[in-house]
Write a protein that holds these residues in place. Structure first.
Motif, PDB file in Angstrom:
ATOM      1  N   UNK A 243       0.763  -1.228   0.000  1.00  0.00           N
ATOM      2  CA  UNK A 243       0.000   0.000   0.000  1.00  0.00           C
ATOM      3  C   UNK A 243       0.785   1.264   0.000  1.00  0.00           C
ATOM      4  N   UNK A 244       0.894   1.860   1.180  1.00  0.00           N
ATOM      5  CA  UNK A 244       1.334   3.240   1.285  1.00  0.00           C
ATOM      6  C   UNK A 244       2.839   3.383   1.071  1.00  0.00           C
ATOM      7  N   UNK A 245       3.300   4.621   0.760  1.00  0.00           N
ATOM      8  CA  UNK A 245       4.745   4.863   0.743  1.00  0.00           C
ATOM      9  C   UNK A 245       5.349   4.447   2.078  1.00  0.00           C
ATOM     10  N   UNK A 246       6.555   3.929   2.037  1.00  0.00           N
ATOM     11  CA  UNK A 246       7.163   3.380   3.242  1.00  0.00           C
ATOM     12  C   UNK A 246       7.348   4.456   4.307  1.00  0.00           C
ATOM     13  N   UNK A 247       7.067   4.079   5.540  1.00  0.00           N
ATOM     14  CA  UNK A 247       7.256   4.958   6.668  1.00  0.00           C
ATOM     15  C   UNK A 247       8.751   5.216   6.843  1.00  0.00           C
ATOM     16  N   UNK A 248       9.170   6.474   7.075  1.00  0.00           N
ATOM     17  CA  UNK A 248      10.603   6.751   7.231  1.00  0.00           C
ATOM     18  C   UNK A 248      11.284   5.900   8.293  1.00  0.00           C
ATOM     19  N   UNK A 249      10.631   5.684   9.439  1.00  0.00           N
ATOM     20  CA  UNK A 249      11.261   4.884  10.492  1.00  0.00           C
ATOM     21  C   UNK A 249      11.482   3.437  10.067  1.00  0.00           C
ATOM     22  N   UNK A 250      10.599   2.932   9.217  1.00  0.00           N
ATOM     23  CA  UNK A 250      10.753   1.563   8.744  1.00  0.00           C
ATOM     24  C   UNK A 250      11.892   1.447   7.736  1.00  0.00           C
ATOM     25  N   UNK A 251      12.355   2.579   7.239  1.00  0.00           N
ATOM     26  CA  UNK A 251      13.488   2.592   6.318  1.00  0.00           C
ATOM     27  C   UNK A 251      14.782   2.975   7.029  1.00  0.00           C
ATOM     28  N   UNK A 252      14.761   2.972   8.365  1.00  0.00           N
ATOM     29  CA  UNK A 252      15.955   3.279   9.150  1.00  0.00           C
ATOM     30  C   UNK A 252      16.183   2.147  10.142  1.00  0.00           C
ATOM     31  N   UNK A 253      17.304   2.224  10.864  1.00  0.00           N
ATOM     32  CA  UNK A 253      17.626   1.219  11.879  1.00  0.00           C
ATOM     33  C   UNK A 253      17.408   1.731  13.294  1.00  0.00           C
ATOM     34  N   UNK A 254      16.714   2.843  13.452  1.00  0.00           N
ATOM     35  CA  UNK A 254      16.504   3.412  14.774  1.00  0.00           C
ATOM     36  C   UNK A 254      15.666   2.493  15.651  1.00  0.00           C
ATOM     37  N   UNK A 255      16.032   2.424  16.926  1.00  0.00           N
ATOM     38  CA  UNK A 255      15.293   1.653  17.913  1.00  0.00           C
ATOM     39  C   UNK A 255      14.729   2.590  18.969  1.00  0.00           C
ATOM     40  N   UNK A 256      13.624   2.194  19.577  1.00  0.00           N
ATOM     41  CA  UNK A 256      12.989   2.977  20.613  1.00  0.00           C
ATOM     42  C   UNK A 256      11.521   3.190  20.301  1.00  0.00           C
ATOM     43  N   UNK A 257      10.824   3.815  21.238  1.00  0.00           N
ATOM     44  CA  UNK A 257       9.415   4.152  21.038  1.00  0.00           C
ATOM     45  C   UNK A 257       9.347   5.530  20.392  1.00  0.00           C
ATOM     46  N   UNK A 258       8.839   5.631  19.158  1.00  0.00           N
ATOM     47  CA  UNK A 258       8.774   6.936  18.500  1.00  0.00           C
ATOM     48  C   UNK A 258       7.729   7.831  19.161  1.00  0.00           C
ATOM     49  N   UNK A 259       8.171   8.973  19.662  1.00  0.00           N
ATOM     50  CA  UNK A 259       7.261   9.925  20.307  1.00  0.00           C
ATOM     51  C   UNK A 259       6.828  11.036  19.366  1.00  0.00           C
ATOM     52  N   UNK A 260       7.595  11.229  18.301  1.00  0.00           N
ATOM     53  CA  UNK A 260       7.247  12.319  17.399  1.00  0.00           C
ATOM     54  C   UNK A 260       7.881  12.099  16.031  1.00  0.00           C
ATOM     55  N   UNK A 261       7.144  12.497  14.994  1.00  0.00           N
ATOM     56  CA  UNK A 261       7.689  12.541  13.644  1.00  0.00           C
ATOM     57  C   UNK A 261       7.136  13.786  12.965  1.00  0.00           C
TER      58      UNK A 261
END
Length: 273
Positions: free
Chosen positions: A202-220
């Motif tokens: 479906x949708x364009x890939x989420x930026x976080x899913x295209x990175x290796x960052x770990x943690x609970x995302x609080x803001x984008x």
């Protein structure tokens, strides 16, 4: 204190801690920066439920089974995705992409250019977020506090082009148990695998899913997919088991038999978390 009383106290404390772990339910509330829609991330006994508040379409992730479940309450159906399913879908996707690439190779440049945009969108290629198959690079921007919770800020880049600003909370920063945090990280890892294995979902890939960052995302912020969000609150309290089990009464569909919807619900491709 006598040894006998000390033993009883230790047993009682162990029971209390064990009970606290079992019932350490958590609810994280995020809201859209542009539309103020609320997304609830609820964790109970190793299962995550995520979706917009009041929306009958939501997703579940079961850490013990390593399975993601897409629930469509409007249609009365659900689908399950595990690693075996992702491998099958990845192989199927590779075949489709190869076939399309071969067909487009012999097209005139103008016709090929006209085809590339809609085909890229159909295949989930994220031209607005990242080059296909390329990980975004994260550059630290220091710490900040959002809604009383500390997080580490990053800028995500596709080459020299900045894609988004995000802020990630690590274990201990946000008021959830270590077990719930581990469950959320397992869900994030699975969603990354899903994004890479089945981009046609479906949708364009989420930026976080295209990175290796770990943690609970609080803001984008400034994400090209339009799903900017920020943290509202976190709370602990018993959650109704029906929130995580009611889907079992619905009709199960098989994504590999043509049951895949035209586009996955937005929360499935969002990064929170």
């Amino acid at each position: 204190m006598s040894k006998g009383r000390l033993g009883i106290a230790i047993i009682g404390l162990s029971t209390l801690l064990s009970t606290a772990t079992i019932f350490a339910d958590a609810t994280i509330t995020l809201h859209g920066i542009d539309d103020a829609k609320q997304t609830l991330i609820q964790v109970r006994n190793g299962v995550v439920r995520m979706g917009e508040q009041g929306d009958p379409e939501y997703s579940l992730y079961d850490q013990a089974r390593d399975v993601l479940i897409a629930v469509d309450g409007r249609q009365g159906t659900y689908m399950e995705f595990d690693q075996v399913m992702l491998q099958k879908m990845s192989a199927q996707m590779a075949g489709i992409q190869s076939m399309i690439a071969e067909q487009m190779k012999n097209m005139p440049p103008e016709q090929r250019a006209m085809m590339e945009a809609p085909v890229g969108g159909m295949m989930g290629v994220p031209p607005a977020d990242a080059s296909p198959g390329k990980k975004l690079q994260a550059e630290s921007r220091g710490g900040k506090t959002i809604g009383g919770v500390s997080c580490q800020s990053y800028a995500l880049f596709d080459g020299a082009r900045k894609v988004a600003d995000v802020c990630m909370a690590k274990a201990g920063d946000i008021a959830i148990s270590a077990e719930d945090y581990a469950t959320l990280m397992a869900m994030m890892d699975f969603t990354r695998d899903m994004t890479q294995a089945a981009p046609m979902m479906g949708e364009p890939a989420d930026p976080l899913m295209m990175s290796d960052l770990q943690g609970v995302p609080l803001e984008m912020k400034s994400s090209a997919d339009g799903h900017d969000f920020t943290f509202s609150s976190v709370s602990q309290g018993r959650l109704d088991a029906a929130l995580f089990e009611a889907y079992k009464a619905l009709r199960k569909q098989d994504p590999m038999r043509g049951d895949m919807p035209d586009g996955m619900p937005d929360h499935m491709m969002d990064s929170h978390p």
